[in-house]
Design an enzyme around this catalytic site. Structure first.
Site, PDB file in Angstrom:
ATOM      1  N   LYS A  17       0.540  -1.596   0.005  1.00  0.00           N
ATOM      2  CA  LYS A  17       0.024   0.020   0.289  1.00  0.00           C
ATOM      3  C   LYS A  17       1.280   1.076   0.055  1.00  0.00           C
ATOM      4  O   LYS A  17       0.563   1.957  -0.630  1.00  0.00           O
ATOM      5  CB  LYS A  17      -0.633   0.119   1.088  1.00  0.00           C
ATOM      6  CG  LYS A  17      -2.286  -1.169   1.267  1.00  0.00           C
ATOM      7  CD  LYS A  17      -2.858  -0.495   2.448  1.00  0.00           C
ATOM      8  CE  LYS A  17      -2.081  -0.322   4.180  1.00  0.00           C
ATOM      9  NZ  LYS A  17      -1.399  -1.594   4.109  1.00  0.00           N
ATOM     10  N   ARG A  92      -9.093   2.254   9.115  1.00  0.00           N
ATOM     11  CA  ARG A  92      -8.603   0.690   8.778  1.00  0.00           C
ATOM     12  C   ARG A  92      -9.670   0.071  10.160  1.00  0.00           C
ATOM     13  O   ARG A  92      -9.630  -0.341  10.605  1.00  0.00           O
ATOM     14  CB  ARG A  92      -7.193   1.083  10.073  1.00  0.00           C
ATOM     15  CG  ARG A  92      -6.086   0.684   9.468  1.00  0.00           C
ATOM     16  CD  ARG A  92      -5.293   0.745  10.491  1.00  0.00           C
ATOM     17  NE  ARG A  92      -3.980  -0.374   9.988  1.00  0.00           N
ATOM     18  CZ  ARG A  92      -2.739   0.766   9.462  1.00  0.00           C
ATOM     19  NH1 ARG A  92      -2.801   1.884   8.771  1.00  0.00           N
ATOM     20  NH2 ARG A  92      -1.574  -0.277   9.365  1.00  0.00           N
ATOM     21  N   ARG A 131      11.055  -5.355   4.468  1.00  0.00           N
ATOM     22  CA  ARG A 131      11.077  -3.589   4.110  1.00  0.00           C
ATOM     23  C   ARG A 131      11.965  -3.198   5.318  1.00  0.00           C
ATOM     24  O   ARG A 131      12.420  -2.834   6.075  1.00  0.00           O
ATOM     25  CB  ARG A 131       9.688  -3.881   4.797  1.00  0.00           C
ATOM     26  CG  ARG A 131       9.257  -2.145   4.699  1.00  0.00           C
ATOM     27  CD  ARG A 131       7.732  -1.557   4.884  1.00  0.00           C
ATOM     28  NE  ARG A 131       7.244  -2.220   5.501  1.00  0.00           N
ATOM     29  CZ  ARG A 131       6.634  -2.131   6.397  1.00  0.00           C
ATOM     30  NH1 ARG A 131       5.119  -1.401   5.230  1.00  0.00           N
ATOM     31  NH2 ARG A 131       5.511  -1.806   6.811  1.00  0.00           N
ATOM     32  N   ARG A 164      11.601  -0.516  10.907  1.00  0.00           N
ATOM     33  CA  ARG A 164      10.569  -0.479  11.729  1.00  0.00           C
ATOM     34  C   ARG A 164      10.404  -0.635  12.834  1.00  0.00           C
ATOM     35  O   ARG A 164      10.440  -2.533  12.623  1.00  0.00           O
ATOM     36  CB  ARG A 164       8.860  -0.605  10.885  1.00  0.00           C
ATOM     37  CG  ARG A 164       9.166   0.718  10.134  1.00  0.00           C
ATOM     38  CD  ARG A 164       8.123   0.903   9.108  1.00  0.00           C
ATOM     39  NE  ARG A 164       7.018   0.445   9.807  1.00  0.00           N
ATOM     40  CZ  ARG A 164       5.425   0.524   9.394  1.00  0.00           C
ATOM     41  NH1 ARG A 164       5.591   1.145   8.356  1.00  0.00           N
ATOM     42  NH2 ARG A 164       3.846  -0.117   9.570  1.00  0.00           N
ATOM     43  N   ARG A 175       0.088  -8.158  14.006  1.00  0.00           N
ATOM     44  CA  ARG A 175      -0.668  -6.996  13.065  1.00  0.00           C
ATOM     45  C   ARG A 175      -1.607  -7.169  12.505  1.00  0.00           C
ATOM     46  O   ARG A 175      -2.347  -6.578  11.869  1.00  0.00           O
ATOM     47  CB  ARG A 175       0.507  -6.005  12.397  1.00  0.00           C
ATOM     48  CG  ARG A 175       1.190  -5.079  13.874  1.00  0.00           C
ATOM     49  CD  ARG A 175       2.716  -4.476  12.769  1.00  0.00           C
ATOM     50  NE  ARG A 175       2.567  -3.675  11.606  1.00  0.00           N
ATOM     51  CZ  ARG A 175       3.036  -3.380  10.543  1.00  0.00           C
ATOM     52  NH1 ARG A 175       4.068  -3.995  10.723  1.00  0.00           N
ATOM     53  NH2 ARG A 175       2.993  -3.193   9.147  1.00  0.00           N
TER      54      ARG A 175
HETATM   55  P1  AMP Z   1       1.672   2.245   8.912  1.00  0.00           P
HETATM   56  O1  AMP Z   1       2.083   2.578   8.715  1.00  0.00           O
HETATM   57  O2  AMP Z   1       0.297   2.017   8.477  1.00  0.00           O
HETATM   58  O3  AMP Z   1       1.367   0.242   9.050  1.00  0.00           O
HETATM   59  O4  AMP Z   1       0.739   2.013  10.497  1.00  0.00           O
HETATM   60  C1  AMP Z   1       1.941   2.050  11.612  1.00  0.00           C
HETATM   61  C2  AMP Z   1       1.097   1.950  13.103  1.00  0.00           C
HETATM   62  O5  AMP Z   1       0.313   2.852  13.709  1.00  0.00           O
HETATM   63  C3  AMP Z   1      -0.133   1.035  13.112  1.00  0.00           C
HETATM   64  O6  AMP Z   1       0.204  -1.201  12.975  1.00  0.00           O
HETATM   65  C4  AMP Z   1      -0.889   1.360  13.737  1.00  0.00           C
HETATM   66  O7  AMP Z   1      -0.633   1.308  15.516  1.00  0.00           O
HETATM   67  C5  AMP Z   1      -1.035   2.708  13.503  1.00  0.00           C
HETATM   68  N1  AMP Z   1      -1.778   3.282  12.832  1.00  0.00           N
HETATM   69  C6  AMP Z   1      -1.778   3.606  11.558  1.00  0.00           C
HETATM   70  N2  AMP Z   1      -2.789   4.324  10.799  1.00  0.00           N
HETATM   71  C7  AMP Z   1      -4.168   3.326  11.599  1.00  0.00           C
HETATM   72  C8  AMP Z   1      -5.357   3.896  11.980  1.00  0.00           C
HETATM   73  N3  AMP Z   1      -6.110   4.828  10.468  1.00  0.00           N
HETATM   74  N4  AMP Z   1      -5.829   3.597  12.623  1.00  0.00           N
HETATM   75  C9  AMP Z   1      -5.487   2.594  13.629  1.00  0.00           C
HETATM   76  N5  AMP Z   1      -4.359   3.065  13.593  1.00  0.00           N
HETATM   77  C10 AMP Z   1      -2.784   3.043  13.081  1.00  0.00           C
END
Ligand code: AMP
Length: 220
Positions: A17, A92, A131, A164, A175
């Site tokens: 994504k 999400r 990654r 990360r 996750r």
């Molecule tokens: P990502 O970079 O999109 O994988 O997000 C990393 C982490 O940020 C996720 O595992 C969540 O803990 C938090 N996070 C990001 N976007 C959201 C969202 N829309 N709702 C809730 N938690 C989020």
């Protein structure tokens, strides 16, 4: 009045994504709005939101809907969002999707497309564990499929590449479970809308990107 059109990238963590949303944002000349990037910036700056979000993010769980909806709402008010944005990692949860629909209704904005990227679990784990992300500009690499020219250094800005914290195997499993429980229901939420497109996330970055562009062009 110009109607803003927002694009949503939906799919499990590691499906591609972020990479695809960054490219699509360039193509459309719209801002790339990643709630994960915004939260990581808050954690780094030590803001109130960052302090509350840090432990949750490290565990692989989701940050509360209220915080997320607030940061998205504020982001959409910025000048550069007036024609639309490319959402990456938002919404999400069903609650967030409802909140977005309400926000769009208030502003008279529309969803340009929901791009649902799909890939099987094994491939996803491989992509996440390999990654690497630029600590300066956020560009995304992979140690096998999209390696930088110089080991550990970003091709674009020369920043150092990092793994990360939440790309460790135990957190990856968590996750993916959270995705199934909280985010996968969004597929049914959007499925019957004309804006919804299922796109295979398999193969090279360029191939996936071509599928995305085609899906949007055919619909548009
Ligand atoms: P990502 O970079 O999109 O994988 O997000 C990393 C982490 O940020 C996720 O595992 C969540 O803990 C938090 N996070 C990001 N976007 C959201 C969202 N829309 N709702 C809730 N938690 C989020």
């Amino acid at each position: 009045m110009i109607v803003a059109k927002h694009f949503i990238f939906l799919g499990a963590p590691g499906v591609g994504k972020g990479t695809q949303a960054q490219r699509f944002a360039q193509l459309m000349d719209l801002p790339h709005v990643s709630t994960g990037d915004m939260l990581r910036a808050s954690v780094q700056s030590g803001s109130e939101i960052g302090l509350r979000a840090a432990a949750v993010m490290e565990s692989g769980a989701l940050v509360g809907d209220e915080i997320i909806v607030r940061i998205v709402e504020e982001r959409l008010l910025l000048e550069d969002a007036s024609d639309g944005v490319i959402f990456d990692g938002f919404p999400r949860t069903i609650h967030q999707a409802h909140a977005l629909d309400n926000l769009l209704a208030v502003h008279g904005d529309e969803i340009g497309a929901v791009l649902h990227l799909d890939l099987d679990d094994e491939e996803i784990v491989g992509r996440l564990s390999g990654r690497r992300v630029c600590s300066k500009c956020g560009a995304i690499y992979h140690i096998r499929y999209h390696a930088p020219t110089v080991y550990g250094i970003c091709d674009i800005c020369g920043g150092g590449l990092l793994q990360r914290d939440d790309d460790q195997p135990a957190v990856i499993r968590k996750r993916l479970a959270v995705y199934q429980a909280e985010t996968a229901p969004l597929i049914a939420y959007y499925h019957d809308r004309p804006a919804y497109h299922l796109v295979s996330g398999e193969g090279e970055v360029d191939d996936v990107f071509s599928r995305i562009v085609k899906a949007v062009e055919v619909a548009g």
